[in-house]
Design a protein around this motif. Structure first.
Motif, PDB file in Angstrom:
ATOM      1  N   LYS B 366      -9.505   8.974  -7.616  1.00 56.30           N
ATOM      2  CA  LYS B 366      -9.812   9.488  -6.273  1.00 56.30           C
ATOM      3  C   LYS B 366      -8.541   9.484  -5.429  1.00 56.30           C
ATOM      4  O   LYS B 366      -7.540   8.876  -5.809  1.00 56.30           O
ATOM      5  N   PRO B 367      -8.604  10.130  -4.253  1.00 58.17           N
ATOM      6  CA  PRO B 367      -7.390  10.097  -3.418  1.00 58.17           C
ATOM      7  C   PRO B 367      -7.070   8.678  -2.964  1.00 58.17           C
ATOM      8  O   PRO B 367      -7.970   7.860  -2.792  1.00 58.17           O
ATOM      9  N   CYS B 368      -5.798   8.408  -2.760  1.00 56.48           N
ATOM     10  CA  CYS B 368      -5.347   7.102  -2.293  1.00 56.48           C
ATOM     11  C   CYS B 368      -5.883   6.856  -0.888  1.00 56.48           C
ATOM     12  O   CYS B 368      -5.769   7.709  -0.023  1.00 56.48           O
ATOM     13  N   ILE B 369      -6.522   5.705  -0.676  1.00 53.87           N
ATOM     14  CA  ILE B 369      -7.013   5.404   0.671  1.00 53.87           C
ATOM     15  C   ILE B 369      -6.056   4.466   1.393  1.00 53.87           C
ATOM     16  O   ILE B 369      -6.372   3.922   2.431  1.00 53.87           O
ATOM     17  N   ARG B 370      -4.913   4.245   0.829  1.00 57.06           N
ATOM     18  CA  ARG B 370      -3.853   3.480   1.461  1.00 57.06           C
ATOM     19  C   ARG B 370      -4.307   2.072   1.851  1.00 57.06           C
ATOM     20  O   ARG B 370      -3.978   1.572   2.920  1.00 57.06           O
ATOM     21  N   CYS B 371      -5.066   1.452   0.970  1.00 59.63           N
ATOM     22  CA  CYS B 371      -5.579   0.127   1.295  1.00 59.63           C
ATOM     23  C   CYS B 371      -4.498  -0.933   1.125  1.00 59.63           C
ATOM     24  O   CYS B 371      -4.625  -2.037   1.635  1.00 59.63           O
ATOM     25  N   GLY B 372      -3.446  -0.595   0.358  1.00 61.68           N
ATOM     26  CA  GLY B 372      -2.351  -1.546   0.205  1.00 61.68           C
ATOM     27  C   GLY B 372      -2.633  -2.654  -0.791  1.00 61.68           C
ATOM     28  O   GLY B 372      -1.858  -3.597  -0.899  1.00 61.68           O
ATOM     29  N   LYS B 373      -3.733  -2.552  -1.550  1.00 55.12           N
ATOM     30  CA  LYS B 373      -4.033  -3.630  -2.500  1.00 55.12           C
ATOM     31  C   LYS B 373      -3.016  -3.662  -3.644  1.00 55.12           C
ATOM     32  O   LYS B 373      -2.677  -4.729  -4.151  1.00 55.12           O
ATOM     33  N   PHE B 385       1.882   2.507  -4.983  1.00 53.08           N
ATOM     34  CA  PHE B 385       1.334   3.778  -4.489  1.00 53.08           C
ATOM     35  C   PHE B 385       2.451   4.772  -4.218  1.00 53.08           C
ATOM     36  O   PHE B 385       2.346   5.952  -4.502  1.00 53.08           O
ATOM     37  N   LEU B 386       3.559   4.246  -3.689  1.00 60.73           N
ATOM     38  CA  LEU B 386       4.693   5.098  -3.339  1.00 60.73           C
ATOM     39  C   LEU B 386       5.427   5.542  -4.607  1.00 60.73           C
ATOM     40  O   LEU B 386       5.782   6.705  -4.759  1.00 60.73           O
ATOM     41  N   CYS B 417      -6.554  -0.957  -8.256  1.00 55.05           N
ATOM     42  CA  CYS B 417      -6.752   0.211  -7.386  1.00 55.05           C
ATOM     43  C   CYS B 417      -8.221   0.606  -7.249  1.00 55.05           C
ATOM     44  O   CYS B 417      -8.872   0.949  -8.226  1.00 55.05           O
ATOM     45  N   PRO B 418      -8.771   0.546  -6.024  1.00 51.46           N
ATOM     46  CA  PRO B 418     -10.177   0.906  -5.845  1.00 51.46           C
ATOM     47  C   PRO B 418     -10.417   2.396  -6.082  1.00 51.46           C
ATOM     48  O   PRO B 418     -11.535   2.799  -6.334  1.00 51.46           O
ATOM     49  N   ALA B 419      -9.362   3.191  -5.971  1.00 52.90           N
ATOM     50  CA  ALA B 419      -9.525   4.637  -6.172  1.00 52.90           C
ATOM     51  C   ALA B 419      -9.270   5.011  -7.631  1.00 52.90           C
ATOM     52  O   ALA B 419      -9.209   6.190  -7.945  1.00 52.90           O
ATOM     53  N   ASN B 420      -9.108   4.035  -8.489  1.00 56.47           N
ATOM     54  CA  ASN B 420      -8.874   4.274  -9.918  1.00 56.47           C
ATOM     55  C   ASN B 420      -7.682   5.176 -10.191  1.00 56.47           C
ATOM     56  O   ASN B 420      -7.701   6.021 -11.087  1.00 56.47           O
TER      57      ASN B 420
END
Lengths: 331, 442, 316
Positions: B366-373, B385-386, B417-420
């Motif tokens: 899924k799209p990155c939700i920028r949670c920073g985990k 993520f970056l 990653c929660p967005a897999n």
């Protein structure tokens, strides 16, 4: 076909965490505040919440399906959060058509214009809220008094928020100690016995939500603590310099949706920084701006603006504030 | 408060299903395929040809450089052919295929089970013996052991750290080795200490193995300079940098080797292999691996001859379960998915994990939700993520300046990653490209 | 009244002063640029594809103007007409370069090349290629994740869902080479377009030994060398168990196509062969392959023809 073995790069297992889990976790954390608002504002609160949530879902679905031509992703729960937060941020007697406009702005301009979940710069619910605040100042600032469960929607009694009371009074030149008699005491503030928007009044319920989110590791402590700490310190300094002109830190923390902002809106994943250091800087910024707007600005209330302004700084913070790397030389 | 490493980390479900199963000996197969590249570095050069007779422990491929390793026959029999076959790397590579005939060992190997405590060999001799025995890091990285023991001039080793962490979920082979071969491991540790010229060794063990900690602590009293250090269970503690940070609180600077902070890390399995090589003259041709999986009938630990097909190990543990979706060579976090069950087990095979299809299949990204985990779990303090975005956009210069080369490929980011999002897939890609660019610059 | 006059005068004065300053500044900081760069850029197709190896059309134009001899430069998008135009601007003679087109050298469709495992990682050919040998027994062929299609800036490629292979739309292909660079297995090659787009090429890049290649893929080149012997023009070379047809030497006689036992050599855009039904079985019977298998091949042959024709119909 299904008998073929799968091949993929490592890791081969996943934590099972998902966007939905986090989103519905936040929703669960908002439930106490939601229940409080239903109890305090009655029918109005229920109507406002349902309208906001339903319209957020609807707009997201329509926009992603017909404008962006993507498969709608409304099941991820982010529209639900935006809807509830929008409802939390408006008076419980707000006319339905205004809520619809708010939801359209929140989802349409605040979120989908940027490409949907994960890409928005500003917190969608706050974009909607601030848009309404500027466009419909009268409706947006006539707060119904929390009178216990009331079935009335439009003809509820209205009153000003404690912050607005003080601001008006100070403008007239009345001393603060006099004014403080007119506003509810700290215990009442904590329990939500004051005028204000739907979700902001019950401090205790919001703190309960914070505890749940910290426990479930949905958010980290950095942002709420930085925001609340900064507000406490900054307003404390002001209060000590002139107790007659500036209210005390506890009053600032318990009023005007600061708890709501610090716990649920500043911590929004998408619009807050990624690293812990960045989160603290972001939180301090929100705290400072909130007090500045409240004390020196024209609006009695400044959390929404403070968060939106700091949202704009997030990309910059992300670029310049890097996490500490392993093996990096400590100075 | 137990010790652990300084940054990030995760705690995946441990699933140590085979922890209580004693090491069994896997029967010798009819044919073995021994790849000539079972280690990091240059592939070995075959020194046998078709129809040559070989004995157990005989050198069949010679180290072809400093960073390379000898390879010995694990069986006795006839060389059938030297050919390219599919191996655990996922590519067709050269292997020596031997038809087994009996089990005749080289006469030089001491086959007795007696514990030889006295270390007669000198420093140089130990390193030479280790190199000759073809010993590589048995934790999975398979870096030739003698290279690590040869301290570069100008640097001094202060402490030897034995990696007995086994932080990968499911795997238990090191755990069993410690319980069943504790003395051998500790003698091996003393040999390594002697080779390095250090008088202190720390054995780092995660506290999810209390029996191993207790057993080794009891035994360590008989050996000078060996401390047992219990560690908080946290992945990826078995990473060299993480283990050093956890045990001696020193952080290796970016791009440097452990010797920079005076430490040398060796796996517990390597210590056992070193004992056997130096005290018993036995080259590395067998090792212990875990076969495990939730649907597997009999998750267990086996000592196998190198070159045995994966299939034999699976059959020994009760056969391939119906619902198997992925066969992983190694642990679930850093192991390599195998394409077939015909690939041979090698020096680096610390385990074999059969994941049910449901568990193995990746969920939609899924799209990155920028949670920073991903940032908070990264043990190297990177921003996965970056790095993923930069790798996808081919921004190699920025990847380099954002320290992509520091990534240890532990997979904590993708795991969390929660967005897999397939963060590590792309980071690894970027790492490869940046590595190429950096090498071409030299 | 006087206020208005003064205001107007003051503003005019400021305007004039500013204009004078600007004029001198512009003179002082003027950067000389060869006017031909603009002209050349104008002549280029403005696709900014980078196919020429320079950063965009402007970069290419600068390089062209600087160069003494533009023979080694080629705009793959515009081809010979554009280059001759550029040559005219710069006063160079330009030899006409043969137009080329991207050619996919793999026919490992789902049917020809059965999958042995299922890739479940990030959808990128480069990642899959660095991980392992791919979903099939062939470790050289197309991975089918479409990185070439993503690289194409001209919508000249798409993934065929049936075959799992990319398809190059010849009319749209400008031969910029982006897909060639994108493919980690180097399957796509820029080949001479040929008269009437007629081409003969080996549609396989498998360097494994014959038996392994054949097991992995029905239409793999098994390195038997028949085509090499058959070719009257020495256009075919066999290296690492793989035949390669040099498009500069190939005279399109198509003899190799007939002798290939695995149908790995493809012919494109030729009119249908007349004597085919008779010749095919004879060619097949020469092969050491078992007779029934050869028949299967003969049946398969026409299957390949229509795909070639499909390409042409798509182009029109």
């Amino acid at each position: 076909m299904n008998t073929k073995v799968l091949v993929a790069p490592s890791p081969h297992v996943h934590s099972g965490d998902s966007i939905q889990k986090n989103m519905y976790g936040v929703v669960f954390a908002m439930l106490p505040a939601l229940v409080f608002s239903f109890v305090y504002f009655g029918m109005g609160a229920i109507i406002v919440t349902l309208t906001a949530v339903a319209s957020c879902y609807l707009f997201e679905f329509l926009i992603s399906k017909y404008l962006l031509k993507k498969v709608p992703t409304i099941t991820d729960g982010s529209a639900l959060i935006t809807g509830i937060l929008l409802a939390f941020n408006v008076p419980a007697n707000l006319p339905i058509w205004i809520i619809l406009i708010g939801a359209l702005v929140a989802i349409g301009i605040g979120k989908m214009t940027f490409g949907g979940l994960g890409n928005n710069v500003f917190n969608p619910a706050l974009v909607g809220r601030v848009f309404l605040l500027i466009s419909f100042p009268v409706q947006m600032t006539s707060w119904p008094k929390p009178l216990g469960f009331d079935t009335a929607y439009f003809d509820a009694q209205t009153g000003a928020t404690p912050l607005a009371l003080i601001k008006e009074g100070l403008k007239k030149g009345e001393p603060l100690s006099q004014l403080m008699h007119d506003v509810p005491g700290n215990m009442d503030l904590l329990m939500g016995n004051m005028g204000g928007s739907m979700g902001e009044v019950a401090g205790i319920a919001l703190l309960l939500g914070l505890a749940y989110m910290l426990f479930k590791k949905i958010i980290t402590w950095h942002i709420p603590v930085a925001v609340l700490g900064t507000v406490a310190v900054f307003s404390g300094i002001l209060h000590m310099s002139n107790p007659e002109a500036y209210a005390g830190p506890l009053f600032h923390i318990l009023t005007g949706g600061l708890l709501l902002g610090a716990i649920f809106m500043a911590t929004d994943y998408v619009t807050s920084p990624m690293s812990n250091k960045g989160m603290i800087i972001y939180g301090i910024g929100i705290g400072l701006l909130t007090v500045i707007i409240r004390v020196f600005g024209a609006y009695p209330e400044g959390v929404s603006f403070a968060i939106l302004i700091m949202n704009a700084f997030v990309p910059l913070i992300n670029v310049y504030v890097k996490p500490k790397r392993f093996g990096e030389k400590r100075k | 408060m137990l010790k652990t490493f300084s940054l990030g980390g995760i705690h995946p479900a441990e699933n140590k299903l085979s922890a209580s199963s004693a090491i069994q000996v896997l029967p010798i197969p009819e044919t073995v395929s021994i790849p000539i590249s079972q280690h990091i570095g240059a592939p070995a050069t075959p020194v046998v040809k078709k129809n040559d007779e070989v004995k157990v422990g005989q050198l069949i491929a010679k180290s072809s450089g400093f960073v390379s390793a000898n390879i010995h026959s694990s069986v006795s029999g006839t060389v059938f052919k030297v050919d390219d076959i599919m191996d655990a790397s996922g590519f067709r590579r050269t292997s020596i295929i031997i038809k087994v005939d009996g089990d005749e060992w080289m006469e030089t190997i001491d086959r007795s089970e007696d514990l030889v405590k006295e270390i007669s060999a000198g420093k140089e001799e130990i390193i030479k013996k280790i190199a000759e025995a073809g010993i590589v890091g048995l934790g999975g990285a398979t870096f030739p052991a003698h290279v690590k023991l040869s301290v570069p001039p100008g640097k001094t080793a202060e402490v030897l750290i034995i990696n007995a962490v086994e932080c990968e979920p499911y795997l238990t082979s090191d755990h069993r080795v410690m319980l069943e071969k504790g003395d051998e491991v500790l003698v091996g540790t003393q040999i390594l200490m002697k080779a390095l010229g250090v008088d202190r060794a720390i054995v780092g063990i995660e506290n999810n193995k209390p029996d191993a900690i207790a057993h080794l602590t009891k035994l360590a009293g008989n050996y000078k300079g060996i401390e047992i250090c219990p560690l908080k269970t946290q992945y990826p503690q078995g990473g060299e940098k993480q283990l050093i940070s956890a045990t001696i609180k020193r952080e290796i600077p970016s791009g440097a080797l452990p010797i920079e902070v005076g430490a040398v890390v060796q796996n517990v399995g390597t210590a056992l292999a070193v004992y056997e090589a130096v005290q018993k003259n036995k080259p590395l041709f067998e090792r212990v691996a875990t076969i495990t999986g939730k649907s597997l009938k009999n998750p267990s630990n086996w000592k196998f001859r190198i070159g045995t097909p994966v299939k034999d190990l699976i059959d020994a543990a009760g056969g391939l379960p119906e619902d198997t979706g992925k066969i992983v060579g190694g642990g679930p976090m850093m192991g390599k998915a195998l394409t077939t069950v015909d690939v041979p087990l090698t020096k680096g095979s610390s385990g074999l994990l059969l994941l049910p299809r449901e568990e193995a299949v990746r969920k939609e990204s899924k799209p990155c939700i920028r949670c920073g985990k991903c940032v908070s779990v990264c043990p190297m303090g990177l921003e996965p993520f970056l790095l993923m975005v930069l790798a996808d956009k081919k921004a190699y210069e920025r990847l380099e300046s954002d320290a992509v080369m520091d990534c240890i490929e532990c997979g904590s980011c993708s795991f969390t990653c929660p967005a897999n999002r397939p963060l590590l897939d792309y980071i690894r890609l970027g790492k490869g490209k940046v590595g190429q660019i950096m090498r071409s610059r030299k | 009244m006087s206020i208005i006059v003064i205001t107007i005068l003051a503003l005019c004065a400021i305007g004039v002063t500013a204009a004078i300053i600007l004029f001198f500044v512009a003179q002082k900081f003027k950067v000389y640029e060869d006017p031909r760069i603009d002209e050349v850029e104008e002549a280029l197709p403005a696709a900014n594809c980078g196919g020429c190896g320079y950063p965009g059309c402007r970069g290419f134009a600068e390089a062209l103007v600087k160069a003494d001899n533009i023979d080694n430069f080629l705009c793959p998008v515009g081809g010979a007409p554009v280059m001759s135009h550029v040559g005219a601007i710069l006063g160079h003679e330009v030899k006409a370069a043969e137009p080329t087109v991207a050619v996919l050298r793999c026919n490992g469709t789902c049917e020809n090349r059965p999958k042995t495992n299922q890739y479940d990682g990030a959808p990128s050919c480069t990642i899959a290629a660095s991980l392992y040998s791919g979903e099939t027994g062939c470790q050289f062929g197309c991975l089918g994740l479409g990185e070439c299609v993503d690289a194409c800036n001209f919508d000249a490629m798409y993934m065929d869902k049936e075959t799992g292979l990319p398809v190059i739309i010849e009319d749209k292909c400008v031969s910029c080479g982006a897909c060639v660079k994108a493919c980690p297995n180097h399957i796509i090659e820029l080949r001479k377009k040929g008269p009437k787009s007629r081409r003969v090429f080996v549609s396989c890049v498998n360097k494994d030994k014959g038996a392994i290649a054949k097991k992995a893929c029905d239409v793999a080149c098994i390195g038997c060398g028949k085509c090499v012997k058959e070719c009257p023009f020495d256009a075919i070379t066999l290296e690492n168990n793989l035949a390669y047809i040099d498009y500069n030497k190939c005279k399109l006689c198509r003899k190799c196509v007939i002798v290939c036992p695995t149908n790995a050599i493809h012919e494109l855009n030729f009119p249908p062969r007349k004597e085919k039904p008779t010749e095919k079985p004879t060619a097949a019977s020469v092969k050491p392959v078992a007779a029934p298998k050869a028949e299967v091949k003969a049946e398969e042959a026409p299957k390949i023809e229509p795909t070639a024709n499909d390409d042409t119909t798509e182009n029109k």
